[in-house]
Scaffold this active site. Structure first.
Site, PDB file in Angstrom:
ATOM      1  N   ASP A   1       8.566 -13.057  -0.924  1.00 40.92           N
ATOM      2  CA  ASP A   1       8.986 -12.452  -2.189  1.00 40.92           C
ATOM      3  C   ASP A   1      10.131 -13.215  -2.866  1.00 40.92           C
ATOM      4  O   ASP A   1      10.807 -12.679  -3.721  1.00 40.92           O
ATOM      5  CB  ASP A   1       9.441 -11.002  -1.889  1.00 40.92           C
TER       6      ASP A   1
ATOM      7  N   CYS B   1     -11.243  -1.140  -9.484  1.00 41.96           N
ATOM      8  CA  CYS B   1     -10.577  -0.083 -10.269  1.00 41.96           C
ATOM      9  C   CYS B   1     -11.612   0.696 -11.091  1.00 41.96           C
ATOM     10  O   CYS B   1     -11.437   1.891 -11.339  1.00 41.96           O
ATOM     11  CB  CYS B   1      -9.537  -0.680 -11.213  1.00 41.96           C
TER      12      CYS B   1
ATOM     13  N   CYS C   1     -11.301   3.998 -13.584  1.00 47.90           N
ATOM     14  CA  CYS C   1     -10.109   4.802 -13.227  1.00 47.90           C
ATOM     15  C   CYS C   1      -8.907   4.404 -14.086  1.00 47.90           C
ATOM     16  O   CYS C   1      -8.708   3.224 -14.380  1.00 47.90           O
ATOM     17  CB  CYS C   1      -9.796   4.570 -11.743  1.00 47.90           C
TER      18      CYS C   1
ATOM     19  N   CYS D   1       2.041   7.017 -15.075  1.00 47.50           N
ATOM     20  CA  CYS D   1       3.319   6.317 -15.258  1.00 47.50           C
ATOM     21  C   CYS D   1       4.169   7.083 -16.281  1.00 47.50           C
ATOM     22  O   CYS D   1       3.760   7.234 -17.434  1.00 47.50           O
ATOM     23  CB  CYS D   1       3.082   4.884 -15.725  1.00 47.50           C
TER      24      CYS D   1
ATOM     25  N   CYS E   1      10.220   2.957  -7.597  1.00 52.51           N
ATOM     26  CA  CYS E   1       9.344   4.053  -8.046  1.00 52.51           C
ATOM     27  C   CYS E   1       7.979   3.817  -7.410  1.00 52.51           C
ATOM     28  O   CYS E   1       7.483   2.690  -7.392  1.00 52.51           O
ATOM     29  CB  CYS E   1       9.239   4.026  -9.573  1.00 52.51           C
TER      30      CYS E   1
ATOM     31  N   CYS F   1       2.860   4.957  -9.473  1.00 57.04           N
ATOM     32  CA  CYS F   1       1.553   4.359  -9.780  1.00 57.04           C
ATOM     33  C   CYS F   1       0.795   3.962  -8.513  1.00 57.04           C
ATOM     34  O   CYS F   1      -0.394   3.636  -8.584  1.00 57.04           O
ATOM     35  CB  CYS F   1       1.690   3.188 -10.754  1.00 57.04           C
TER      36      CYS F   1
ATOM     37  N   CYS G   1      -2.975   6.391  -6.749  1.00 57.93           N
ATOM     38  CA  CYS G   1      -4.147   5.518  -6.658  1.00 57.93           C
ATOM     39  C   CYS G   1      -5.145   6.062  -5.626  1.00 57.93           C
ATOM     40  O   CYS G   1      -4.798   6.270  -4.460  1.00 57.93           O
ATOM     41  CB  CYS G   1      -3.717   4.099  -6.283  1.00 57.93           C
TER      42      CYS G   1
HETATM   43 FE1  SF4 Z   1      -6.935   0.899 -10.186  1.00 62.20          FE
HETATM   44 FE2  SF4 Z   1      -5.589   2.470  -8.502  1.00 62.20          FE
HETATM   45 FE3  SF4 Z   1      -4.808   2.270 -11.051  1.00 62.20          FE
HETATM   46 FE4  SF4 Z   1      -7.049   3.578 -10.440  1.00 62.20          FE
HETATM   47  S1  SF4 Z   1      -4.961   4.156  -9.847  1.00 62.20           S
HETATM   48  S2  SF4 Z   1      -6.780   2.077 -12.086  1.00 62.20           S
HETATM   49  S3  SF4 Z   1      -7.828   2.355  -8.732  1.00 62.20           S
HETATM   50  S4  SF4 Z   1      -4.804   0.638  -9.531  1.00 62.20           S
HETATM   51 FE1  SF4 Z   2       5.396   3.163 -14.064  1.00 62.61          FE
HETATM   52 FE2  SF4 Z   2       4.656   2.117 -11.742  1.00 62.61          FE
HETATM   53 FE3  SF4 Z   2       6.891   1.257 -12.973  1.00 62.61          FE
HETATM   54 FE4  SF4 Z   2       6.818   3.686 -11.844  1.00 62.61          FE
HETATM   55  S1  SF4 Z   2       6.658   1.689 -10.763  1.00 62.61           S
HETATM   56  S2  SF4 Z   2       7.616   3.207 -13.874  1.00 62.61           S
HETATM   57  S3  SF4 Z   2       4.720   4.321 -12.277  1.00 62.61           S
HETATM   58  S4  SF4 Z   2       4.804   1.032 -13.675  1.00 62.61           S
END
Ligand code: SF4
Ligand code: SF4
Length: 391
Positions: A139, A194, A197, A204, A248, A251, A255
């Site tokens: 990273d 994906c 979806c 977010c 955070c 997101c 999933c």
């Molecule tokens: Fe893709 Fe997961 Fe986002 Fe759905 S939640 S669009 S599967 S990354």
């Molecule tokens: Fe949005 Fe994901 Fe950033 Fe959280 S980590 S603010 S859900 S993009």
């Protein structure tokens, strides 16, 4: 080496990677990334916010030309560690707490993964029977590591821009070893699973996920704001942080690939180290520099430095809105040596909105000499006064 021997050699290296605790391991070449233009567009649109180290000429050049990082490189080994430790445990006490992204609950992954990669390099040399030159990156290097992982067959890059593997989901951290030996590359992961979806985009809270092309606007992302951003957080964005004080996970939490396939990893190096996973926000406000350094030594959380973490704790207390926090915030506003922290404590007092908060803000205003903190105190008093008029 014959082709068969090369494949056996690569197989042994992967087996050893799994023995060392990595969950995924694949091989790719040091060719230029296919998505480099998209990456440059992300930079030129300013979506990297103030992470200047990503956009400087050297970083741009290296990401476009991995061979220039290490000209002898013939193969890149990409590994992933699964850090998933299960659902958020509820805090055991009724303390007001702040949330930390899962990857930061345990030991610092830079140290853990680098150490494992070094052991793996010992094995690579042992099996090849000759010295092997390499560069290791966890990273930190100028590499587009998610694209490398996708090219090495580890998964696809989801709409939330995370690497997702169909067997274990996306709770993984990536690392790379650039090697001066040739290993047979894996097939790239070309399927995008994906589909239609949009869970991550819908969930977010800051609309930071852009779908076409897939990218994150760091200026809006809670992860960036709580970890990478230095100094004051724009007051329009503070409520978005809710009770996140470091990163955070929203997101990834929503999933379906994580909900269906994430496997709890009983990897002791990623198990929560006290006081994580939930940080007592009142305790954080009382932490001086030496206690901060002692508490978060060896933890990824130290990246924010004291100023960033306690700034975030003040914001989270404001968002909690519990009047039990008034005393802790008033202390921070009058005593903390860091004006960034005092400024955010003033904002939080304004959010909690109570006659006691008004008195404390007035008192702090009389004793404050930092211009930026005075601006925040004035804004907080105005906010409280406008709320009072509405009632
Ligand atoms: Fe893709 Fe997961 Fe986002 Fe759905 S939640 S669009 S599967 S990354
Ligand atoms: Fe949005 Fe994901 Fe950033 Fe959280 S980590 S603010 S859900 S993009």
């Amino acid at each position: 080496m014959s082709t068969k021997e090369e494949h056996q050699y690569a197989k042994k290296i992967k087996e050893q990677a799994y023995n060392l605790g990595f969950s995924l391991c694949g091989i790719t070449t040091p060719e230029s990334p296919l998505h480099i233009e998209e990456y440059h567009k992300w930079l030129s649109d300013g979506l990297h916010a103030d992470m200047e180290y990503m956009g400087n000429d050297r970083a741009r050049h290296m990401r476009a030309n991995p061979k220039d990082i290490f000209p002898e490189c013939k193969s890149i080994l990409v590994v992933a560690s699964n850090y998933y430790q299960g659902e958020f445990l509820h805090p055991s006490s009724d303390a007001i707490s702040g949330k930390v992204a899962r990857y930061a609950w345990g030991k610092d992954y830079h140290t853990v993964m680098k150490h494992r990669l070094q052991e793996l390099m010992g094995f690579v040399e042992c099996v090849s029977g000759k010295p092997v030159r390499y560069r290791l990156y966890v990273d930190t290097g100028p590499l587009l590591e998610r694209e490398l992982a996708q090219r090495a067959g580890l998964g696809w890059i989801g709409k939330n821009t995370m690497l997702i593997n169909h067997n274990i989901g996306s709770w993984t951290l990536l690392a790379e070893a650039m090697l001066d030996i040739w290993l047979p590359p894996d097939e790239p992961y070309i399927v995008d699973r994906c589909g239609s979806c949009t869970f991550c985009i819908d969930a977010c809270p800051t609309d930071a996920i852009m779908s076409d092309p897939r990218r994150i606007d760091s200026n809006k992302c809670i992860s960036y704001l709580t970890i990478e951003h230095r100094g004051a957080i724009n007051s329009d964005r503070r409520s978005d942080l809710d009770d996140w004080v470091f990163g955070c996970d929203i997101c990834q939490d929503v999933c379906p690939w994580n909900n269906r396939f994430a496997m709890v990893e009983h990897d002791v190096d990623f198990a929560p180290v006290y006081p994580l996973p939930h940080l007592d926000l009142h305790n954080l406000l009382q932490m001086d520099q030496s206690e901060f350094s002692r508490t978060f030594s060896g933890s990824p959380v130290k990246r924010t430095k004291r100023s960033g973490l306690i700034r975030n704790a003040s914001v989270a207390l404001g968002n909690h809105g519990d009047d039990k926090s008034i005393h802790a915030l008033a202390n921070s506003l009058s005593e903390d040596p860091d004006p960034i922290i005092r400024a955010h404590s003033a904002w939080a007092l304004g959010k909690i909105g109570d006659i006691k908060a008004v008195n404390l803000l007035n008192c702090a205003r009389d004793n404050e000499d930092d211009v930026d903190v005075l601006v925040e105190i004035k804004a907080a008093l105005e906010e409280l006064s406008s709320q009072e008029k509405k009632q």
